[in-house]
Scaffold this motif. Structure first.
Motif, PDB file in Angstrom:
ATOM      1  N   HIS A   1       0.838  -1.196   0.000  1.00  0.00           N
ATOM      2  CA  HIS A   1       0.000   0.000   0.000  1.00  0.00           C
ATOM      3  C   HIS A   1       0.875   1.249   0.000  1.00  0.00           C
ATOM      4  O   HIS A   1       1.979   1.246   0.530  1.00  0.00           O
ATOM      5  N   LYS A   2       0.335   2.341  -0.568  1.00  0.00           N
ATOM      6  CA  LYS A   2       0.961   3.660  -0.500  1.00  0.00           C
ATOM      7  C   LYS A   2      -0.089   4.651  -0.038  1.00  0.00           C
ATOM      8  O   LYS A   2      -1.216   4.645  -0.534  1.00  0.00           O
TER       9      LYS A   2
ATOM     10  N   ASP B   1      -3.318   2.752  -3.461  1.00  0.00           N
ATOM     11  CA  ASP B   1      -2.557   3.995  -3.483  1.00  0.00           C
ATOM     12  C   ASP B   1      -3.522   5.159  -3.279  1.00  0.00           C
ATOM     13  O   ASP B   1      -4.410   5.375  -4.103  1.00  0.00           O
TER      14      ASP B   1
ATOM     15  N   THR C   1      -3.672   9.395  -2.139  1.00  0.00           N
ATOM     16  CA  THR C   1      -3.039  10.667  -1.810  1.00  0.00           C
ATOM     17  C   THR C   1      -4.124  11.660  -1.448  1.00  0.00           C
ATOM     18  O   THR C   1      -5.079  11.835  -2.200  1.00  0.00           O
TER      19      THR C   1
ATOM     20  N   PRO D   1      -5.448   4.331  -8.432  1.00  0.00           N
ATOM     21  CA  PRO D   1      -5.043   5.270  -7.381  1.00  0.00           C
ATOM     22  C   PRO D   1      -6.133   6.312  -7.130  1.00  0.00           C
ATOM     23  O   PRO D   1      -6.850   6.704  -8.034  1.00  0.00           O
TER      24      PRO D   1
END
Length: 92
Positions: free
Chosen positions: A37-38, A60, A62, A86
């Motif tokens: 995972h990010k 992912d 952000t 993402p």
């Protein structure tokens, strides 16, 4: 106005997480269970909250929050196929 709270917990392998906070009243939470995972949280301003949960593998996310004013975002992604795109969220 200072009050930072950052929390990262990772259970699994090859997980990456980052929380960056500037100014005050910022809260950021990242919990990742699984592998690969990010997650990234950037908060610059005042009165923010953010939360990211990821389960499975290969997710992912952000999340960026800028400016001033109370805001709260919560994301939970369950990716057990490894094919989730993402996710990027920006608030100003």
């Amino acid at each position: 106005i200072l009050d930072y709270f950052s929390y990262i917990q990772q259970n699994g392998d090859n997980n990456l997480a980052n929380i960056s906070q500037v100014n005050g009243n910022n809260i950021g939470v990242i919990l990742q269970i699984g592998s690969d995972h990010k997650a990234n949280i950037v908060q610059k301003g005042n009165n923010f909250q953010a939360k990211i949960n990821q389960y499975g593998f290969n997710s992912d996310i952000t999340l960026s929050q800028f400016g001033s004013g109370r805001r709260s975002i919560g994301i939970e992604q369950q990716n057990y196929s490894g094919n989730a795109p993402p996710i990027t969220i920006d608030t100003y």
